[in-house]
Design an enzyme around this catalytic site. Structure first.
Site, mmCIF file in Angstrom:
data_model
loop_
_atom_site.group_PDB
_atom_site.id
_atom_site.type_symbol
_atom_site.label_atom_id
_atom_site.label_comp_id
_atom_site.label_asym_id
_atom_site.label_seq_id
_atom_site.Cartn_x
_atom_site.Cartn_y
_atom_site.Cartn_z
ATOM 1 N N LYS A 52 0.846 -1.204 0.000
ATOM 2 C CA LYS A 52 0.000 0.000 0.000
ATOM 3 C C LYS A 52 0.880 1.252 0.000
ATOM 4 C CE LYS A 52 -3.847 -2.467 2.013
ATOM 5 N NZ LYS A 52 -4.514 -3.019 3.196
ATOM 6 N N GLN A 96 -5.025 -1.853 9.360
ATOM 7 C CA GLN A 96 -4.888 -3.181 8.752
ATOM 8 C C GLN A 96 -5.498 -4.246 9.666
ATOM 9 O OE1 GLN A 96 -3.651 -3.613 5.657
ATOM 10 N NE2 GLN A 96 -4.011 -5.806 5.735
ATOM 11 N N ASP A 119 -11.567 2.220 3.633
ATOM 12 C CA ASP A 119 -11.927 0.801 3.494
ATOM 13 C C ASP A 119 -13.438 0.636 3.290
ATOM 14 O OD1 ASP A 119 -9.769 -1.050 3.699
ATOM 15 O OD2 ASP A 119 -9.540 -0.597 5.835
HETATM 16 N N1 GUN Z 1 -6.873 -7.097 5.715
HETATM 17 C C1 GUN Z 1 -7.066 -7.825 4.586
HETATM 18 N N2 GUN Z 1 -7.710 -7.073 3.659
HETATM 19 C C2 GUN Z 1 -7.904 -5.855 4.208
HETATM 20 C C3 GUN Z 1 -8.491 -4.657 3.726
HETATM 21 O O1 GUN Z 1 -8.991 -4.549 2.601
HETATM 22 N N3 GUN Z 1 -8.484 -3.606 4.600
HETATM 23 C C4 GUN Z 1 -7.970 -3.703 5.840
HETATM 24 N N4 GUN Z 1 -8.036 -2.620 6.623
HETATM 25 N N5 GUN Z 1 -7.421 -4.799 6.322
HETATM 26 C C5 GUN Z 1 -7.383 -5.868 5.501
#
Ligand code: GUN
Length: 284
Positions: A52, A96, A119
């Site tokens: 990211k 996350q 998200d």
């Molecule tokens: N963990 C796995 N996929 C995601 C996601 O799309 N967003 C977040 N915040 N955590 C994750």
């Protein structure tokens, strides 16, 4: 032979568009910023967070990483989220998941400002998606929609089956297909006659988290098959929820793993961060 839907190529195109949008925003004095919070030392989470940050750098989005030890308390984490809610150079906040045991994910998500919730996990944003009046779409289902569009897949009136009912993928996925006038069925571990239900699908989306769960006999000849899975097979090799080797000859189009849905998730996160920057600058 099915058409292989190339997530890497579509993701690159989305990121190129995002880069141009960031340049246009910068010309207006707006610098989009994303904060990524990671708690603990889960190796998969570390890889996702690094990717990211890399995507942000490539596109010109300012990013800040907050890496907290696994002993972090709920209060400390909520305090950080509140500070990020108020931080002017941060437009998007991503915590996350999964969080280490003992931390309450639901409370953390509900503490993120809905305008910074890139998200789209906050209940307010989930509700907005339900009524089709949203700022942000959750990244993975939004990425799937982008892949379907890139492959010119008609959704209106077609039978869409989503396997999996998670809040992050299955439920919002079903809602986005419904918004495009698909006839949507959500299947899960208690679904009876799963094979027959899946075989009705013109568009089959697998988001179960079980390696090679979707076998060729579950797929209607000519169906479009989208694999959201990121699993390991019996040899520890990365694979999806779909038995690609045997399903590919039956399908008309299919996403591979890796190189299908995965690369789209980050591209959509970049788009959401840009959207957040625009929204917050409209409000000022
Ligand atoms: N963990 C796995 N996929 C995601 C996601 O799309 N967003 C977040 N915040 N955590 C994750």
């Amino acid at each position: 032979m099915a058409k292989i839907i190339d997530g890497k190529a579509v993701s690159a195109a989305v990121r190129a568009g995002a880069k141009q949008e960031v340049e246009a925003l910068k010309a207006q004095g707006i610098q989009p910023g994303l904060a990524v919070v990671i708690v603990g030392d889960d190796p998969a989470s570390r890889v996702y967070v690094n990717n990211k940050k890399k995507a942000c750098a490539e596109i010109g989005i300012h990013s800040e990483e907050y890496a907290l030890p696994k002993e972090t308390t709920q209060e400390e984490l909520l305090d950080l989220v509140c500070r990020l809610n108020d931080k002017k150079d941060i437009n998007g906040i991503l915590v996350q998941l999964p969080l280490p045991k003992g931390l309450d994910e639901k409370e953390v998500i509900e503490t993120i400002s809905p305008l910074k919730d890139v998200d789209a996990f906050h209940p307010q944003n989930v509700g907005r998606i339900m009524i089709g009046d949203y700022h942000f779409l959750p990244c993975t289902p939004a990425g799937v929609m982008e892949l379907l569009k890139s492959a010119d897949v008609e959704i209106c009136g077609r039978d869409c089956v989503v396997i999996g009912r998670s809040n992050i993928v299955g439920k919002p996925m079903a809602m986005l297909l419904l918004h495009q006038s698909g006839t949507v069925t959500i299947c899960h571990s208690k679904t009876q006659n799963l094979k027959e239900v899946c075989r009705r699908a013109d568009i089959l989306v697998a988001a179960v988290g079980i390696p090679k769960f979707v076998t060729a006999d579950m797929v209607k000849p000519g169906a479009v098959v989208i694999d959201v899975g990121m699993d390991r097979d019996e040899n520890g090799k990365l694979c999806g929820d779909v038995d690609f080797q045997n399903v590919e000859p039956v399908a008309s189009a299919i996403t591979p793993v890796p190189g299908g849905v995965g690369p789209m998730t980050i591209a959509m996160l970049m788009k959401n961060t840009i959207r957040a920057a625009k929204l917050q600058n409209e409000k000022r």
